[in-house]
Motif scaffolding. Structure first.
Motif, PDB file in Angstrom:
ATOM      1  N   LEU A 139     -12.423  24.980  -3.557  1.00 27.83           N
ATOM      2  CA  LEU A 139     -13.586  24.931  -4.455  1.00 27.83           C
ATOM      3  C   LEU A 139     -14.722  24.034  -3.968  1.00 27.83           C
ATOM      4  N   ASP A 140     -14.462  23.272  -2.915  1.00 25.98           N
ATOM      5  CA  ASP A 140     -15.445  22.308  -2.442  1.00 25.98           C
ATOM      6  C   ASP A 140     -15.955  21.455  -3.623  1.00 25.98           C
ATOM      7  N   VAL A 141     -15.041  20.704  -4.202  1.00 24.57           N
ATOM      8  CA  VAL A 141     -15.369  19.908  -5.394  1.00 24.57           C
ATOM      9  C   VAL A 141     -16.437  18.869  -5.033  1.00 24.57           C
ATOM     10  N   THR A 142     -17.107  18.339  -6.057  1.00 29.52           N
ATOM     11  CA  THR A 142     -18.159  17.345  -5.776  1.00 29.52           C
ATOM     12  C   THR A 142     -17.691  15.926  -6.098  1.00 29.52           C
ATOM     13  N   GLY A 143     -16.561  15.824  -6.806  1.00 32.62           N
ATOM     14  CA  GLY A 143     -16.078  14.489  -7.124  1.00 32.62           C
ATOM     15  C   GLY A 143     -14.817  14.545  -7.975  1.00 32.62           C
ATOM     16  N   PHE A 144     -14.280  13.364  -8.268  1.00 33.12           N
ATOM     17  CA  PHE A 144     -13.016  13.275  -8.994  1.00 33.12           C
ATOM     18  C   PHE A 144     -13.119  12.374 -10.218  1.00 33.12           C
ATOM     19  N   VAL A 145     -12.293  12.711 -11.209  1.00 31.22           N
ATOM     20  CA  VAL A 145     -12.072  11.820 -12.345  1.00 31.22           C
ATOM     21  C   VAL A 145     -10.601  11.432 -12.249  1.00 31.22           C
ATOM     22  N   VAL A 146     -10.316  10.159 -12.108  1.00 40.14           N
ATOM     23  CA  VAL A 146      -8.925   9.712 -11.999  1.00 40.14           C
ATOM     24  C   VAL A 146      -8.516   9.117 -13.347  1.00 40.14           C
ATOM     25  N   THR A 147      -7.586   9.789 -14.023  1.00 42.41           N
ATOM     26  CA  THR A 147      -7.205   9.386 -15.383  1.00 42.41           C
ATOM     27  C   THR A 147      -5.953   8.517 -15.386  1.00 42.41           C
ATOM     28  N   LYS A 148      -5.672   7.987 -16.557  1.00 42.62           N
ATOM     29  CA  LYS A 148      -4.457   7.210 -16.849  1.00 42.62           C
ATOM     30  C   LYS A 148      -4.354   5.944 -15.992  1.00 42.62           C
ATOM     31  N   MET A 149      -5.512   5.396 -15.689  1.00 42.69           N
ATOM     32  CA  MET A 149      -5.534   4.133 -14.946  1.00 42.69           C
ATOM     33  C   MET A 149      -5.202   2.963 -15.865  1.00 42.69           C
ATOM     34  N   ASP A 150      -4.990   3.243 -17.158  1.00 43.02           N
ATOM     35  CA  ASP A 150      -4.524   2.202 -18.081  1.00 43.02           C
ATOM     36  C   ASP A 150      -3.016   2.015 -17.927  1.00 43.02           C
ATOM     37  N   GLY A 151      -2.356   2.912 -17.210  1.00 39.92           N
ATOM     38  CA  GLY A 151      -0.908   2.791 -17.001  1.00 39.92           C
ATOM     39  C   GLY A 151      -0.606   1.852 -15.849  1.00 39.92           C
ATOM     40  N   ASP A 152       0.543   2.092 -15.204  1.00 40.26           N
ATOM     41  CA  ASP A 152       0.976   1.195 -14.131  1.00 40.26           C
ATOM     42  C   ASP A 152       0.265   1.440 -12.807  1.00 40.26           C
ATOM     43  N   ALA A 153      -0.363   2.615 -12.683  1.00 43.08           N
ATOM     44  CA  ALA A 153      -0.953   2.965 -11.391  1.00 43.08           C
ATOM     45  C   ALA A 153      -2.033   1.953 -11.013  1.00 43.08           C
ATOM     46  N   ARG A 154      -1.998   1.518  -9.752  1.00 41.63           N
ATOM     47  CA  ARG A 154      -2.919   0.455  -9.361  1.00 41.63           C
ATOM     48  C   ARG A 154      -4.105   0.936  -8.548  1.00 41.63           C
ATOM     49  N   GLY A 155      -4.160   2.203  -8.253  1.00 42.85           N
ATOM     50  CA  GLY A 155      -5.354   2.692  -7.569  1.00 42.85           C
ATOM     51  C   GLY A 155      -5.133   3.224  -6.172  1.00 42.85           C
ATOM     52  N   GLY A 156      -3.880   3.245  -5.743  1.00 43.37           N
ATOM     53  CA  GLY A 156      -3.579   3.779  -4.413  1.00 43.37           C
ATOM     54  C   GLY A 156      -4.073   5.209  -4.255  1.00 43.37           C
ATOM     55  N   VAL A 157      -3.954   5.970  -5.344  1.00 40.14           N
ATOM     56  CA  VAL A 157      -4.383   7.368  -5.353  1.00 40.14           C
ATOM     57  C   VAL A 157      -5.878   7.488  -5.031  1.00 40.14           C
ATOM     58  N   ILE A 158      -6.647   6.576  -5.551  1.00 44.31           N
ATOM     59  CA  ILE A 158      -8.100   6.613  -5.356  1.00 44.31           C
ATOM     60  C   ILE A 158      -8.442   6.482  -3.871  1.00 44.31           C
ATOM     61  N   LEU A 184       0.838  -1.205   0.000  1.00 42.18           N
ATOM     62  CA  LEU A 184       0.000   0.000   0.000  1.00 42.18           C
ATOM     63  C   LEU A 184       0.871   1.252   0.000  1.00 42.18           C
ATOM     64  N   LEU A 185       1.928   1.249   0.807  1.00 45.68           N
ATOM     65  CA  LEU A 185       2.811   2.424   0.861  1.00 45.68           C
ATOM     66  C   LEU A 185       3.500   2.648  -0.480  1.00 45.68           C
ATOM     67  N   GLU A 186       3.944   1.548  -1.096  1.00 44.76           N
ATOM     68  CA  GLU A 186       4.589   1.651  -2.409  1.00 44.76           C
ATOM     69  C   GLU A 186       3.634   2.206  -3.451  1.00 44.76           C
ATOM     70  N   ALA A 187       2.344   1.940  -3.269  1.00 45.07           N
ATOM     71  CA  ALA A 187       1.341   2.390  -4.247  1.00 45.07           C
ATOM     72  C   ALA A 187       0.849   3.798  -3.936  1.00 45.07           C
ATOM     73  N   ASP A 188       1.604   4.532  -3.102  1.00 38.75           N
ATOM     74  CA  ASP A 188       1.271   5.918  -2.798  1.00 38.75           C
ATOM     75  C   ASP A 188       0.031   6.085  -1.951  1.00 38.75           C
ATOM     76  N   VAL A 189      -0.361   5.055  -1.261  1.00 34.87           N
ATOM     77  CA  VAL A 189      -1.491   5.238  -0.359  1.00 34.87           C
ATOM     78  C   VAL A 189      -0.958   6.010   0.851  1.00 34.87           C
ATOM     79  N   ASN A 190      -1.671   7.049   1.211  1.00 39.03           N
ATOM     80  CA  ASN A 190      -1.339   7.887   2.349  1.00 39.03           C
ATOM     81  C   ASN A 190      -1.110   7.028   3.609  1.00 39.03           C
ATOM     82  N   TYR A 191      -0.058   7.332   4.391  1.00 35.78           N
ATOM     83  CA  TYR A 191       0.282   6.453   5.530  1.00 35.78           C
ATOM     84  C   TYR A 191      -0.841   6.371   6.557  1.00 35.78           C
TER      85      TYR A 191
END
Ligand code: GDP
Length: 292
Positions: A236-255, A38-45
């Motif tokens: 801005l108090d956003v209402t949601g996110f679009v997470v792009t480039k998930m076709d690459g190596d990123a496995r979803g830790g960011v999400i 999880l840490l390697e995948a950039d998931v916040n500690y």
């Protein structure tokens, strides 16, 4: 990053086979493996800590189901907890007619592309979308949106191509009583967050009072994406996110991290450069992907 997690976990659980219960000693190695992944995948500690504590609590003393081996059982607990942390699937809010969707994000995140992808998706669902090109900062962004609009047969408003506020106001006049029921505004990003960009976005938000403010983030940028998500959301108090480039190596830790830090849902996943490469966010799919 998560490649082979399952394999490593089954090794860690080898000593377990045949036993009916998962104990603290049994799961120590498995927990260590999951934590590192999880840490390697950039998931916040902080997310990792909360996640691990919860998984431990659920796994300890859990009777292993007859149909599952201990490692399968552990993976099931991991997956259920990942899904819980990522939150429910969340729909686009389109209450008004026309509804306004404001796209925000840093340059290169895939904002312009995602604006067109969402317009295309909504059109396929029988809506009448209209695009507004108000990214006057990145050279070629406006022409890029015009080209994409032609391809999907959705009109693109660009006014004088110079003044974003004028463009936004001009577009509002255009769509009044026009029959278009959802208007998607592409706005200007920067390579890094700066005050000029933020105040422009706040001004546009105040004019539009949009149904959705979707921040687009590039999954490949890891912790930077999480930090900018936090800053954009604070302003801005956003209402949601679009997470792009998930076709690459990123496995979803960011999400996982973005959800934890902002408490806002991820609504779409970008899975490629083509206009069709957009998926609604299903937590189960991402959880499976994270676990490899
Ligand atoms: P903007 O500056 O945020 O408007 O970024 P663009 O929409 O121009 O996108 C930047 C680059 O990322 C372009 O080359 C896009 O084709 C590409 N892109 C956008 N979304 C995705 C995605 O989900 N996957 C991949 N592989 N590329 C993407």
């Amino acid at each position: 990053m998560f490649e082979g997690l399952q394999e490593k976990l089954s090794k860690a659980f080898k000593s377990l086979s045949g036993k009916g219960k998962i104990t603290e000693k049994n799961i120590k190695e498995a927990i260590r493996i999951v934590k590192l992944s999880l840490l390697e995948a950039d998931v916040n500690y902080k997310v990792v800590k909360e996640f691990i504590d919860e998984v431990k609590k659920k796994a300890l003393g859990e009777e292993v189901l007859r149909s599952l081996t201990p490692d399968q059982m552990f993976i099931k607990i991991l997956k259920d907890e990942l899904i819980r942390l990522m939150g429910e699937k969340s729909q686009l809010q389109m209450i008004h007619s026309p509804s306004y969707i404001m796209m925000v994000g840093l340059q290169g995140s895939g904002k312009t592309t995602s604006a067109a992808k969402i317009a295309n998706l909504l059109k396929k669902r029988g809506r009448k979308p209209y695009l507004v090109a108000a990214d006057t900062y990145r050279p070629a962004a406006i022409d890029q949106l015009i080209t994409l609009g032609k391809r999907i047969d959705v009109p693109v408003y660009y006014g004088d191509k110079k003044n974003p506020i004028k463009i936004v106001k001009g577009a509002l006049k255009e769509v009044k009583d026009s029959g278009y029921d959802v208007v998607i505004f592409d706005t200007a990003g920067r390579l890094h967050i700066d005050e000029e960009m933020m105040s422009e976005l706040v001004e546009i938000k105040d004019i539009l009072n949009p149904d959705e403010i979707l921040m687009v983030v590039d999954a490949m940028t890891g912790q930077d994406a999480v930090n900018s998500a936090k800053t954009f959301d604070e302003r801005l108090d956003v209402t949601g996110f679009v997470v792009t480039k998930m076709d690459g190596d990123a496995r979803g830790g960011v999400i996982l991290s973005i959800r934890y830090v902002t408490q806002k849902p991820v609504k779409f996943i970008g899975t490629g450069e083509k206009i069709e490469d957009l998926e609604e966010f299903y937590p189960e799919r991402i959880a499976s992907r994270i676990l490899g």
